[in-house]
Design a protein around this motif. Structure first.
Motif, PDB file in Angstrom:
ATOM      1  N   SER A 145       6.356  -2.188   3.666  1.00  0.00           N
ATOM      2  CA  SER A 145       6.599  -0.980   2.875  1.00  0.00           C
ATOM      3  C   SER A 145       8.072  -0.885   2.491  1.00  0.00           C
ATOM      4  O   SER A 145       8.409  -0.557   1.340  1.00  0.00           O
ATOM      5  CB  SER A 145       6.185   0.263   3.672  1.00  0.00           C
ATOM      6  OG  SER A 145       4.803   0.254   3.952  1.00  0.00           O
TER       7      SER A 145
ATOM      8  N   HIS B 118      -0.044  -4.473  -0.989  1.00  0.00           N
ATOM      9  CA  HIS B 118       0.136  -3.260  -0.180  1.00  0.00           C
ATOM     10  C   HIS B 118      -1.188  -2.517  -0.022  1.00  0.00           C
ATOM     11  O   HIS B 118      -1.523  -2.054   1.083  1.00  0.00           O
ATOM     12  CB  HIS B 118       1.171  -2.351  -0.840  1.00  0.00           C
ATOM     13  CG  HIS B 118       1.727  -1.309   0.082  1.00  0.00           C
ATOM     14  ND1 HIS B 118       1.022  -0.183   0.427  1.00  0.00           N
ATOM     15  CD2 HIS B 118       2.900  -1.224   0.764  1.00  0.00           C
ATOM     16  CE1 HIS B 118       1.743   0.562   1.253  1.00  0.00           C
ATOM     17  NE2 HIS B 118       2.892  -0.053   1.478  1.00  0.00           N
TER      18      HIS B 118
ATOM     19  N   PRO C   6       3.117   6.439  -9.990  1.00  0.00           N
ATOM     20  CA  PRO C   6       3.720   5.223 -10.542  1.00  0.00           C
ATOM     21  C   PRO C   6       2.751   4.404 -11.395  1.00  0.00           C
ATOM     22  O   PRO C   6       3.148   3.858 -12.436  1.00  0.00           O
ATOM     23  CB  PRO C   6       4.150   4.438  -9.296  1.00  0.00           C
ATOM     24  CG  PRO C   6       4.335   5.458  -8.245  1.00  0.00           C
ATOM     25  CD  PRO C   6       3.316   6.509  -8.537  1.00  0.00           C
TER      26      PRO C   6
ATOM     27  N   LEU D 125       1.927  -4.595  -5.327  1.00  0.00           N
ATOM     28  CA  LEU D 125       1.092  -3.408  -5.149  1.00  0.00           C
ATOM     29  C   LEU D 125      -0.301  -3.767  -4.638  1.00  0.00           C
ATOM     30  O   LEU D 125      -0.850  -3.080  -3.769  1.00  0.00           O
ATOM     31  CB  LEU D 125       0.979  -2.645  -6.462  1.00  0.00           C
ATOM     32  CG  LEU D 125       2.199  -1.821  -6.883  1.00  0.00           C
ATOM     33  CD1 LEU D 125       1.951  -1.149  -8.219  1.00  0.00           C
ATOM     34  CD2 LEU D 125       2.546  -0.790  -5.826  1.00  0.00           C
TER      35      LEU D 125
ATOM     36  N   SER E  49      11.300  -2.794  -5.499  1.00  0.00           N
ATOM     37  CA  SER E  49      11.129  -1.893  -6.642  1.00  0.00           C
ATOM     38  C   SER E  49      12.477  -1.397  -7.156  1.00  0.00           C
ATOM     39  O   SER E  49      12.666  -1.236  -8.373  1.00  0.00           O
ATOM     40  CB  SER E  49      10.255  -0.702  -6.250  1.00  0.00           C
ATOM     41  OG  SER E  49       8.955  -1.121  -5.888  1.00  0.00           O
TER      42      SER E  49
ATOM     43  N   VAL F  31       8.227   4.465  -1.408  1.00  0.00           N
ATOM     44  CA  VAL F  31       7.146   3.984  -0.546  1.00  0.00           C
ATOM     45  C   VAL F  31       7.665   3.784   0.869  1.00  0.00           C
ATOM     46  O   VAL F  31       8.748   3.223   1.088  1.00  0.00           O
ATOM     47  CB  VAL F  31       6.572   2.660  -1.098  1.00  0.00           C
ATOM     48  CG1 VAL F  31       5.623   2.014  -0.088  1.00  0.00           C
ATOM     49  CG2 VAL F  31       5.851   2.912  -2.411  1.00  0.00           C
TER      50      VAL F  31
ATOM     51  N   VAL G 277       8.719  -3.369  -0.255  1.00  0.00           N
ATOM     52  CA  VAL G 277       8.231  -2.882  -1.543  1.00  0.00           C
ATOM     53  C   VAL G 277       9.245  -1.920  -2.159  1.00  0.00           C
ATOM     54  O   VAL G 277       9.565  -2.001  -3.359  1.00  0.00           O
ATOM     55  CB  VAL G 277       6.856  -2.203  -1.384  1.00  0.00           C
ATOM     56  CG1 VAL G 277       6.494  -1.406  -2.635  1.00  0.00           C
ATOM     57  CG2 VAL G 277       5.778  -3.239  -1.102  1.00  0.00           C
TER      58      VAL G 277
ATOM     59  N   ALA H 256       5.488  -5.994 -10.113  1.00  0.00           N
ATOM     60  CA  ALA H 256       4.971  -4.834  -9.395  1.00  0.00           C
ATOM     61  C   ALA H 256       3.511  -5.021  -9.017  1.00  0.00           C
ATOM     62  O   ALA H 256       3.087  -4.684  -7.903  1.00  0.00           O
ATOM     63  CB  ALA H 256       5.140  -3.574 -10.245  1.00  0.00           C
TER      64      ALA H 256
ATOM     65  N   SER I 230       3.119   6.122   3.687  1.00  0.00           N
ATOM     66  CA  SER I 230       2.623   6.406   2.337  1.00  0.00           C
ATOM     67  C   SER I 230       1.115   6.188   2.269  1.00  0.00           C
ATOM     68  O   SER I 230       0.576   5.260   2.877  1.00  0.00           O
ATOM     69  CB  SER I 230       3.316   5.498   1.307  1.00  0.00           C
ATOM     70  OG  SER I 230       4.696   5.787   1.225  1.00  0.00           O
TER      71      SER I 230
ATOM     72  N   LEU J  17       8.430   3.934  -6.980  1.00  0.00           N
ATOM     73  CA  LEU J  17       7.959   3.065  -5.898  1.00  0.00           C
ATOM     74  C   LEU J  17       9.016   2.835  -4.828  1.00  0.00           C
ATOM     75  O   LEU J  17       8.698   2.319  -3.756  1.00  0.00           O
ATOM     76  CB  LEU J  17       7.496   1.719  -6.473  1.00  0.00           C
ATOM     77  CG  LEU J  17       6.203   1.761  -7.296  1.00  0.00           C
ATOM     78  CD1 LEU J  17       5.957   0.415  -7.969  1.00  0.00           C
ATOM     79  CD2 LEU J  17       5.010   2.124  -6.404  1.00  0.00           C
ATOM     80  N   THR J  18      10.257   3.200  -5.096  1.00  0.00           N
ATOM     81  CA  THR J  18      11.286   3.075  -4.056  1.00  0.00           C
ATOM     82  C   THR J  18      11.065   4.092  -2.934  1.00  0.00           C
ATOM     83  O   THR J  18      11.692   3.988  -1.873  1.00  0.00           O
ATOM     84  CB  THR J  18      12.695   3.282  -4.643  1.00  0.00           C
ATOM     85  OG1 THR J  18      12.812   4.607  -5.176  1.00  0.00           O
ATOM     86  CG2 THR J  18      12.981   2.275  -5.745  1.00  0.00           C
TER      87      THR J  18
ATOM     88  N   PHE K   9       0.839   6.324  -4.803  1.00  0.00           N
ATOM     89  CA  PHE K   9       0.884   5.257  -5.799  1.00  0.00           C
ATOM     90  C   PHE K   9       0.298   5.679  -7.147  1.00  0.00           C
ATOM     91  O   PHE K   9       0.475   4.973  -8.130  1.00  0.00           O
ATOM     92  CB  PHE K   9       0.115   4.033  -5.292  1.00  0.00           C
ATOM     93  CG  PHE K   9       0.782   3.340  -4.144  1.00  0.00           C
ATOM     94  CD1 PHE K   9       1.691   2.320  -4.367  1.00  0.00           C
ATOM     95  CD2 PHE K   9       0.507   3.704  -2.841  1.00  0.00           C
ATOM     96  CE1 PHE K   9       2.308   1.680  -3.316  1.00  0.00           C
ATOM     97  CE2 PHE K   9       1.116   3.076  -1.785  1.00  0.00           C
ATOM     98  CZ  PHE K   9       2.029   2.054  -2.015  1.00  0.00           C
TER      99      PHE K   9
END
Length: 557
Positions: free
Chosen positions: A509, A298, A370, A295, A516, A358, A512, A291, A362, A355-356, A367
């Protein structure tokens, strides 16, 4: 105050008076070796641009640290037990600082990778030494609290690495992220000599160098396979590494089962609590490092934060780790480690599930929850597991116990970056292809953009630069018709650049969110397995080793 502490921890008739100061030194040593990995995530873009690194080069700059780090810990932990745990710590700090200076002076991908490998070898001495010295210095009644602070430091380092690197990159180049390790390592070195009592096993006996060599071979081959296969394809190198890892592991197990004094008694893994604790550590760091890997990308690429801002925005994770660690001290004695660890793993699964959600729209606010949940979960789950793993080893094998815990951690982190990183790359590539369908983007440009989110934005920027060049030509062209054609082309390219940037952000995104989801499924299934393995409150994990230990006393410490 003596300049050098020479009285061994095993010979004192009472708890060492300055043990909490010694813990500070051990945590400082731990801090820099964990930060050496996480700081690189924000320094990587500058390093790539300055040295002209390919994606393969960058991958090995990151993982050149991991291979020797993971492979050498078991053997070096055993050597530290026999000869000097504090000596292993001090030598590791010297090697780590030397590798950092080497990295600061490096001017090519090969020299940076070599420097990282030297730092990894130093870290392989430091990491197990910190835990073995902690266990040797603290009485059993205080050990869980000390391990909680040790674990909280590891969590802090995960978030502090990007923050420190980001602050340095504001005014200095990427090489400063190497040099910052040197004064900290020197401070820890002098602190170790002055505050940490020397320690070694009283009855370690001869070291099982045959088992040690086999452990180096199979772990190094396994980590190499984990890195090579998902990122560069399952060619001859990855397949060969897989075969060597499998054969080496089998040979290691058979050797250890027959050896009278094995490096690692593999029969310990038949104990459900011990196996469950190691599995929990590996799975949790698979999720955390995976993660963290995407992250930070992102925040930097999609949301546009610079290195310092990215580090600052990871701080909720660090703060939550300390809160979770404090809760562990309250909950574990009351409900048992099984429920504390399970709660932490459930929280980690929930963080990945959040995080699913995102998407391309976003913001950073999406964030925060999470990050906080993940930090709380780290604090809850890892301290009891580390305490249980260390408690399963007798005094003569504390270095090996620390190495087992740290190897589980490092293998989990490597798997997380490899598996979730590979899934992320595949998902991003597919989503970008779908998002740019019908855009008439040249095949070469699309292929370049699919390599990474950074490459995707670079392609969009290149298209935008071309549009600005055409607009400038139109402004200086005297022929009205030609100027109009140039302006039309500039507008078309400008629109294409915006569409490309939007497509890259949207594709990453979505990747991600998809990655996740897979991570949440992996950790969720692992949570069920760990919950079934871990003993209830009535039985502690270190019971199997109790008969190997002396009664709790200064000598047993």
């Amino acid at each position: 105050m003596r300049l050098v502490m020479n009285e061994p921890a095993e010979r004192t008739d009472r708890p060492y008076a300055r043990r909490w100061w010694a813990l500070l030194v051990l945590c400082l040593s731990l801090l820099i070796i964990v930060m050496a990995n996480t700081a690189l995530t924000v320094a990587a873009p500058d390093m790539t641009e300055d040295l002209g690194l390919t994606s393969a080069d960058l991958q090995w700059v990151i993982d050149g640290y991991t291979v020797p780090y993971a492979a050498l810990m078991l053997l070096l932990g055993a050597i530290g037990d026999k000869y000097s745990r504090r000596g292993a710590l001090v030598l590791g700090l010297v090697v780590f600082a030397g590798g950092s200076v080497f990295g600061y002076l490096a001017d090519s991908s090969a020299t940076v990778i070599a420097a990282r490998a030297v730092m990894g070898a130093g870290a392989a001495m430091i990491m197990p030494a910190t835990l073995s010295l902690l266990a040797a210095t603290f009485p059993r009644a205080e050990r869980a609290k000390a391990i909680t602070l040790w674990t909280a430091t590891a969590g802090l380092a995960i978030a502090a690495g990007p923050l420190v690197a980001g602050a340095l990159l504001e005014d200095h180049g990427w090489s400063s992220t190497f040099l910052i390790n040197v004064p900290v390592a020197i401070l820890a070195l002098f602190g170790a000599l002055a505050l940490v009592p020397p320690s070694k096993a009283a009855d370690r006996g001869r070291i099982d160098y045959g088992g040690g060599l086999l452990s180096v071979v199979w772990i190094a081959a396994l980590v190499y396979m984990i890195i090579e296969g998902p990122h560069f394809g399952w060619g001859a190198k990855a397949v060969t590494a897989a075969v060597v890892a499998g054969a080496g592991l089998l040979a290691f197990v058979l050797w250890e089962l027959r050896h009278p004094r094995p490096l690692l008694d593999v029969r310990r893994f038949t104990d459900r609590g011990f196996a469950g604790s190691n599995l929990a550590v590996a799975l949790f760091f698979l999720a955390v490092f995976g993660a963290f890997y995407y992250l930070t990308q992102h925040l930097q690429f999609v949301l546009g934060y610079d290195a310092l801002d990215t580090g600052l925005r990871m701080l909720p994770l660090a703060g939550a780790v300390f809160v979770g660690a404090a809760l562990t001290g309250l909950l574990t004695p009351r409900v048992g480690m099984k429920w504390t660890v399970t709660a932490g793993m459930v929280g980690g699964t929930a963080a990945l599930a959040l995080l699913t959600q995102v998407g391309s729209d976003s913001s950073y606010g999406d964030f925060v929850a999470p990050l906080v949940v993940l930090g709380l979960s780290i604090g809850l789950a890892l301290s009891p597991c580390t305490d249980a793993i260390m408690g399963a080893f007798p005094e003569s094998e504390l270095g090996v116990g620390g190495a087992v815990n740290d190897t589980s951690l490092e293998l989990g982190g490597s798997l997380g970056i490899a598996i979730l990183g590979s899934l992320l790359a595949t998902s991003y590539s597919g989503h970008l292809s779908d998002a740019t369908a019908g855009s008439k983007l040249p095949a070469g440009s699309l292929s370049t953009a699919q390599d990474s989110v950074g490459a995707g934005y670079a392609v969009a920027q290149g298209i935008g630069d071309k549009a600005r060049q055409l607009a400038e030509q139109a402004a200086h062209t005297s022929d009205p018709q030609q100027a109009e054609r140039l302006r039309a082309q500039a507008e078309q390219l400008g629109g294409g650049a915006r569409q490309m940037a939007d497509a890259v952000g949207s594709a990453f995104s979505d990747a991600v969110a998809h990655t996740s989801l897979i991570g949440a499924v992996i950790l969720g299934v692992g949570t069920v397995v760990v919950a079934l393995l871990l003993p209830g409150k009535s039985k502690t994990v270190d019971e199997p080793a109790a008969e190997d230990k002396e009664p709790e006393s200064a000598g047993a410490r």
